[in-house]
Design a protein around this motif. Structure first.
Motif, PDB file in Angstrom:
ATOM      1  N   ALA A 105      -1.908  -1.805  32.502  1.00 32.98           N
ATOM      2  CA  ALA A 105      -2.621  -0.719  31.816  1.00 32.98           C
ATOM      3  C   ALA A 105      -3.817  -1.281  31.065  1.00 32.98           C
ATOM      4  O   ALA A 105      -3.668  -2.052  30.121  1.00 32.98           O
ATOM      5  CB  ALA A 105      -1.680   0.007  30.856  1.00 32.98           C
ATOM      6  N   GLY A 106      -5.016  -0.925  31.518  1.00 33.64           N
ATOM      7  CA  GLY A 106      -6.238  -1.272  30.805  1.00 33.64           C
ATOM      8  C   GLY A 106      -6.508  -2.755  30.696  1.00 33.64           C
ATOM      9  O   GLY A 106      -7.033  -3.217  29.670  1.00 33.64           O
ATOM     10  N   ALA A 107      -6.199  -3.531  31.736  1.00 36.86           N
ATOM     11  CA  ALA A 107      -6.403  -4.982  31.680  1.00 36.86           C
ATOM     12  C   ALA A 107      -7.883  -5.325  31.799  1.00 36.86           C
ATOM     13  O   ALA A 107      -8.554  -4.937  32.754  1.00 36.86           O
ATOM     14  CB  ALA A 107      -5.622  -5.677  32.791  1.00 36.86           C
ATOM     15  N   THR A 108      -8.377  -6.049  30.812  1.00 37.34           N
ATOM     16  CA  THR A 108      -9.758  -6.518  30.802  1.00 37.34           C
ATOM     17  C   THR A 108      -9.738  -8.017  30.555  1.00 37.34           C
ATOM     18  O   THR A 108      -9.043  -8.491  29.655  1.00 37.34           O
ATOM     19  CB  THR A 108     -10.577  -5.814  29.708  1.00 37.34           C
ATOM     20  OG1 THR A 108     -10.620  -4.401  29.993  1.00 37.34           O
ATOM     21  CG2 THR A 108     -11.995  -6.351  29.635  1.00 37.34           C
ATOM     22  N   ALA A 109     -10.489  -8.757  31.379  1.00 35.07           N
ATOM     23  CA  ALA A 109     -10.492 -10.215  31.268  1.00 35.07           C
ATOM     24  C   ALA A 109     -11.908 -10.746  31.412  1.00 35.07           C
ATOM     25  O   ALA A 109     -12.708 -10.216  32.194  1.00 35.07           O
ATOM     26  CB  ALA A 109      -9.589 -10.837  32.332  1.00 35.07           C
ATOM     27  N   ARG A 110     -12.194 -11.813  30.666  1.00 34.48           N
ATOM     28  CA  ARG A 110     -13.495 -12.466  30.710  1.00 34.48           C
ATOM     29  C   ARG A 110     -13.307 -13.926  31.110  1.00 34.48           C
ATOM     30  O   ARG A 110     -12.375 -14.585  30.657  1.00 34.48           O
ATOM     31  CB  ARG A 110     -14.202 -12.390  29.359  1.00 34.48           C
ATOM     32  CG  ARG A 110     -14.412 -10.980  28.833  1.00 34.48           C
ATOM     33  CD  ARG A 110     -15.118 -10.986  27.487  1.00 34.48           C
ATOM     34  NE  ARG A 110     -16.485 -11.457  27.599  1.00 34.48           N
ATOM     35  CZ  ARG A 110     -17.521 -10.671  27.889  1.00 34.48           C
ATOM     36  NH1 ARG A 110     -17.340  -9.373  28.066  1.00 34.48           N
ATOM     37  NH2 ARG A 110     -18.738 -11.175  27.975  1.00 34.48           N
ATOM     38  N   LEU A 111     -14.202 -14.414  31.952  1.00 30.87           N
ATOM     39  CA  LEU A 111     -14.218 -15.816  32.357  1.00 30.87           C
ATOM     40  C   LEU A 111     -15.638 -16.343  32.215  1.00 30.87           C
ATOM     41  O   LEU A 111     -16.583 -15.756  32.756  1.00 30.87           O
ATOM     42  CB  LEU A 111     -13.749 -15.979  33.808  1.00 30.87           C
ATOM     43  CG  LEU A 111     -12.291 -15.613  34.128  1.00 30.87           C
ATOM     44  CD1 LEU A 111     -12.037 -15.751  35.633  1.00 30.87           C
ATOM     45  CD2 LEU A 111     -11.335 -16.490  33.356  1.00 30.87           C
ATOM     46  N   GLY A 112     -15.774 -17.440  31.476  1.00 29.55           N
ATOM     47  CA  GLY A 112     -17.105 -18.008  31.296  1.00 29.55           C
ATOM     48  C   GLY A 112     -18.092 -17.062  30.666  1.00 29.55           C
ATOM     49  O   GLY A 112     -19.283 -17.069  31.003  1.00 29.55           O
ATOM     50  N   GLY A 113     -17.609 -16.215  29.777  1.00 23.43           N
ATOM     51  CA  GLY A 113     -18.488 -15.272  29.100  1.00 23.43           C
ATOM     52  C   GLY A 113     -18.807 -14.026  29.905  1.00 23.43           C
ATOM     53  O   GLY A 113     -19.532 -13.143  29.426  1.00 23.43           O
TER      54      GLY A 113
ATOM     55  N   LEU B 101      -1.799 -16.440  33.069  1.00 21.46           N
ATOM     56  CA  LEU B 101      -2.639 -17.636  33.078  1.00 21.46           C
ATOM     57  C   LEU B 101      -4.067 -17.363  32.609  1.00 21.46           C
ATOM     58  O   LEU B 101      -4.849 -18.303  32.438  1.00 21.46           O
ATOM     59  CB  LEU B 101      -2.672 -18.242  34.491  1.00 21.46           C
ATOM     60  CG  LEU B 101      -1.331 -18.771  35.004  1.00 21.46           C
ATOM     61  CD1 LEU B 101      -1.481 -19.266  36.439  1.00 21.46           C
ATOM     62  CD2 LEU B 101      -0.810 -19.887  34.103  1.00 21.46           C
ATOM     63  N   VAL B 102      -4.412 -16.092  32.432  1.00 19.28           N
ATOM     64  CA  VAL B 102      -5.747 -15.714  31.956  1.00 19.28           C
ATOM     65  C   VAL B 102      -5.594 -14.805  30.752  1.00 19.28           C
ATOM     66  O   VAL B 102      -4.834 -13.824  30.803  1.00 19.28           O
ATOM     67  CB  VAL B 102      -6.550 -14.996  33.070  1.00 19.28           C
ATOM     68  CG1 VAL B 102      -7.839 -14.402  32.510  1.00 19.28           C
ATOM     69  CG2 VAL B 102      -6.884 -15.962  34.201  1.00 19.28           C
ATOM     70  N   ARG B 103      -6.288 -15.118  29.689  1.00 20.41           N
ATOM     71  CA  ARG B 103      -6.252 -14.262  28.509  1.00 20.41           C
ATOM     72  C   ARG B 103      -6.895 -12.919  28.826  1.00 20.41           C
ATOM     73  O   ARG B 103      -7.898 -12.840  29.543  1.00 20.41           O
ATOM     74  CB  ARG B 103      -6.977 -14.934  27.343  1.00 20.41           C
ATOM     75  CG  ARG B 103      -6.315 -16.213  26.852  1.00 20.41           C
ATOM     76  CD  ARG B 103      -7.064 -16.797  25.679  1.00 20.41           C
ATOM     77  NE  ARG B 103      -7.059 -15.881  24.539  1.00 20.41           N
ATOM     78  CZ  ARG B 103      -7.687 -16.126  23.392  1.00 20.41           C
ATOM     79  NH1 ARG B 103      -8.393 -17.245  23.247  1.00 20.41           N
ATOM     80  NH2 ARG B 103      -7.616 -15.257  22.400  1.00 20.41           N
ATOM     81  N   HIS B 104      -6.316 -11.874  28.278  1.00 20.42           N
ATOM     82  CA  HIS B 104      -6.796 -10.542  28.606  1.00 20.42           C
ATOM     83  C   HIS B 104      -6.385  -9.570  27.518  1.00 20.42           C
ATOM     84  O   HIS B 104      -5.472  -9.828  26.719  1.00 20.42           O
ATOM     85  CB  HIS B 104      -6.219 -10.092  29.950  1.00 20.42           C
ATOM     86  CG  HIS B 104      -4.710 -10.006  29.942  1.00 20.42           C
ATOM     87  ND1 HIS B 104      -4.022  -8.862  29.594  1.00 20.42           N
ATOM     88  CD2 HIS B 104      -3.763 -10.936  30.212  1.00 20.42           C
ATOM     89  CE1 HIS B 104      -2.732  -9.081  29.654  1.00 20.42           C
ATOM     90  NE2 HIS B 104      -2.528 -10.328  30.037  1.00 20.42           N
ATOM     91  N   SER B 105      -7.054  -8.445  27.504  1.00 24.29           N
ATOM     92  CA  SER B 105      -6.604  -7.320  26.694  1.00 24.29           C
ATOM     93  C   SER B 105      -5.912  -6.335  27.614  1.00 24.29           C
ATOM     94  O   SER B 105      -5.944  -6.461  28.832  1.00 24.29           O
ATOM     95  CB  SER B 105      -7.799  -6.662  25.989  1.00 24.29           C
ATOM     96  OG  SER B 105      -8.749  -6.205  26.944  1.00 24.29           O
TER      97      SER B 105
END
Length: 271
Positions: free
Chosen positions: A13-21, A58-62
């Motif tokens: 639900a509502g997963a948002t992830a950033r990599l390298g800005g 393995l990836v930080r996310h909201s």
């Protein structure tokens, strides 16, 4: 559909992830029902592998990820490993490790701390080795195998883990067409026998269509479309999101995506 009173095996639900800005996933929501095979497709850079890494933590996310109704953020590494088995695109290969020992690592979540593996763990590993046709390689070093042989060993390790949710990131990479069919048929058979839930990413759309119950098209980090393969694999959708000219042909197990030369290129070639 999930039966009344049950919850999806996987809920995002509502997963948002950033990599390298850079924002790679933007507010992705997805439910995967128990026993379902969902294949995530999309052009390079769409966020397919990142989404799998979000599921595994393995990836930080909201946003929120639930596995079998349990909030993933509240699970320990061992608890998560009992629920999710993963075959990554490029797993780390321990130097000098034999295939048999590598597959046995899949049993780690089930072995109490400071305890040795049991005969049941060894049997599970041997069964996985046999299922993936690896018996002849069991006592060879993993780093001495061909790419296709290693890929089968990676899958054997995941199957030995005996988790209800199986994540496959490009599972047919480096496999010839015969072993592609063997591996995917095996996964589908185990899905039906054990009630596995499968989430995969695949580039080969025609092969993906033969096995997926449902496809999820990621584009620019969002869910652009979801539905049965016949609903997603259409010439307009592929042209819009892949920028490719294709013809969709009927196949006995699903639509076949046949690339064709763009009309402008064909016109130039006959001048």
């Amino acid at each position: 559909m999930t039966a009344p009173g049950t919850v999806p095996m996987l809920s995002i639900a509502g997963a948002t992830a950033r990599l390298g800005g850079r924002e790679v996933l933007h507010s992705v929501s997805l439910d995967v029902e128990r026993g379902e095979w969902v294949t995530i497709i999309g052009p390079n850079g769409a966020g397919k592998s990142t989404l799998l890494r979000v599921i595994t933590g393995l990836v930080r996310h909201s946003g929120e990820v639930r596995i079998d109704g349990r909030l993933a953020a509240g699970l320990s590494t061992r608890q998560r490993a009992r629920l999710i088995a993963t075959v990554a695109q490029s797993p780390i290969i321990p130097p000098g490790m034999l295939v048999r020992d590598y597959v046995l690592l899949g049993r780690t979540p089930h072995i109490p701390l400071l305890r040795a593996e049991t005969t049941r763990d060894q049997a599970a590993a041997e069964d996985a080795i046999a299922m993936l046709d690896l018996a002849a390689f069991a006592d060879r070093r993993l780093d001495q195998l061909s790419g296709g042989e290693r890929q089968r060993a990676f899958l054997a390790r995941a199957l030995a883990q005996d988790a209800p949710l199986l994540l496959l990131d490009e599972p047919t990479t480096a496999l010839d067409i015969s072993h592609q069919q063997d591996v995917l048929e095996l996964v589908d058979e185990l899905r039906r026998q054990r009630g596995l839930t499968v989430v995969s990413t695949m580039h080969d759309l025609s092969i993906a269509a033969q096995y997926a119950d449902r496809m999820v098209l990621l584009a620019r980090g969002i869910v652009a479309a979801t539905g049965r393969p016949s609903e997603i694999l259409t010439a307009p959708i592929i042209e819009e999101h892949y920028g490719a000219s294709v013809r969709i042909l009927p196949g006995p197990s699903g639509p076949v995506v046949a690339p064709i030369r763009p009309e402008s290129t064909r016109r130039r070639s006959v001048r």
